[in-house]
Write an enzyme that holds these catalytic residues in place. Structure first.
Site, short mmCIF file in Angstrom:
data_model
loop_
_atom_site.label_atom_id
_atom_site.label_comp_id
_atom_site.label_asym_id
_atom_site.label_seq_id
_atom_site.Cartn_x
_atom_site.Cartn_y
_atom_site.Cartn_z
CB VAL A 109 5.84 0.82 -9.76
CG1 VAL A 109 4.84 1.93 -10.25
CG2 VAL A 109 6.33 1.11 -8.31
CE LYS A 110 2.91 -6.57 -7.44
NZ LYS A 110 2.02 -6.01 -7.65
NE ARG A 111 9.64 0.93 -11.40
CZ ARG A 111 9.64 0.82 -12.63
NH1 ARG A 111 9.89 -0.20 -13.05
NH2 ARG A 111 9.01 2.06 -13.62
#
Length: 283
Positions: free
Chosen positions: A78-80
Site C-alpha cells: 500500500v506504500k502508505r
C-alpha cells in the site's frame, strides 16, 4: 454483468500482485503481496441505493480473507506515508482495528504493510505503535527496484547515499519494535541492486528484507545471497509477473493459458531451486 460477478473478476485480475517463497519451507508459496493500486483502479460508480460504494476496496479485503483461509501471510503493498492522525488512520485501517460505535473491526487485516518513510518518524511511528499492539509488521521503502529509484535514493548526503541513511533509521526503528529474533520492522530492497543489498543487510541485521525484482525484472538467485543473514534467513523474495504470468514465458508456454496455474507452480519450484541452490553454494 452482475456486481458480484464484477467483483470476482476484479479479484481474478488484480487479487495477487506477487508470491513469495522460502527455500526452507515445505510449502511452495508461504505468502502473497497484494497491490492496492490494482483495486483502486476498479472503483466503479455505485448502483443507486447500494451499500457497496467501493467494490474495488471490498474485493481487496475479500482477497486478504481468501489468502488467510489458505494459511498464507499477506503483505499489503500500500506504500502508505503521512503524518499524525492521518498516518494513524492508515495504520489502524491496514494492520489494526477501527472503532465503530461500541465495537472494533479489522478493516483490511493484512499481516504486513509497505510504508513510505519520506515524511520521517512522524509518518512511521503510528505504524510502529500498531505493530507492537497487534504483533504485525511493516516493510519500509529503502532501495526500490525500479530504474529511476536512484534519482532520490542514491543522492549523496553527508558523504553517504540517502538509502543508507534510511536503512540506518530503519535499524533504529527495528530495535524499538522487536519480535523474537527479528523485528516487526522490515525493509524493501530491490533484487536489481545486489551490492546495495549487501551493504543494507549489514546495516539492518534484525530486519526482514522484502526483495522485489526477482524474475521478470532481472533478479536471479545468485544476486540475492547477501540479502540473507548467515543463517539463511532474513529475506522475503517476491516474484510477481514471473509467477502469475509464467505461462507467457517461453520456458512455460507449453502449459498454455488454460493451465496457467500449472505454469505458475512450475515457476515457483524453479524459483525455490534457484534461490536455495545459490544459498547452498555460498556456504
Amino acid at each position: 454483468m452482475h456486481k458480484s460477478e464484477t467483483c470476482d473478476k476484479i479479484a481474478l485480475q488484480t487479487g495477487v500482485d506477487g508470491c513469495w517463497c522460502a527455500p526452507w519451507s515445505s510449502k511452495p508459496v508461504i505468502g502473497v503481496k497484494s497491490l492496492l493500486g490494482g483495486f483502486d483502479s476498479h472503483i466503479f460508480p455505485p448502483d443507486p441505493g447500494s451499500a457497496h460504494t467501493l467494490p474495488g476496496l471490498s474485493v481487496f479485503r475479500r482477497t486478504v480473507d481468501y489468502c488467510h483461509e489458505k494459511d498464507l501471510v499477506v503483505i499489503g503493498d500500500v506504500k502508505r506515508g503521512d503524518i499524525g492522525s492521518t498516518s494513524a488512520a492508515y495504520a489502524a485501517g491496514h494492520l489494526g482495528k477501527v472503532q465503530v460505535g461500541q465495537k472494533e473491526y479489522a478493516a483490511f487485516d493484512e499481516d504486513f504493510a509497505t510504508v513510505n518513510p519520506y515524511l520521517g518518524t512522524d509518518g512511521v511511528k503510528p505504524f510502529l505503535d500498531v505493530c507492537r499492539e497487534e504483533k504485525k509488521g511493516i516493510f519500509v521503502l529503502v532501495k526500490t527496484s525500479n530504474p529511476s529509484s536512484g534519482e532520490f535514493q542514491d543522492r549523496i548526503a553527508d558523504g553517504r547515499p540517502l538509502y543508507e541513511w534510511v536503512g540506518e533509521k530503519v535499524a533504529e526503528w527495528a530495535e524499538s519494535c522487536m519480535g523474537d529474533s527479528y523485528s516487526y520492522v522490515g525493509a524493501v530492497v530491490g533484487a536489481t541492486y545486489p551490492q546495495m543489498g549487501k551493504a543494507l543487510r549489514s546495516l539492518m541485521p534484525k530486519s526482514y528484507i522484502l526483495v522485489p525484482g526477482y524474475g521478470a525484472q532481472g533478479g536471479k538467485g545468485a544476486d540475492l545471497v547477501h540479502f540473507f543473514n548467515e543463517d539463511g534467513l532474513g529475506a522475503v523474495v517476491n516474484s510477481s509477473r514471473g509467477i502469475i504470468a509464467a505461462y507467457k514465458q517461453e520456458q512455460y508456454e507449453k502449459f498454455g493459458g488454460d493451465h496457467f496455474a500449472d505454469a505458475s507452480r512450475a515457476a515457483v519450484c524453479d524459483m525455490i531451486a534457484d534461490i536455495g541452490g545459490a544459498l547452498e553454494r555460498a556456504k
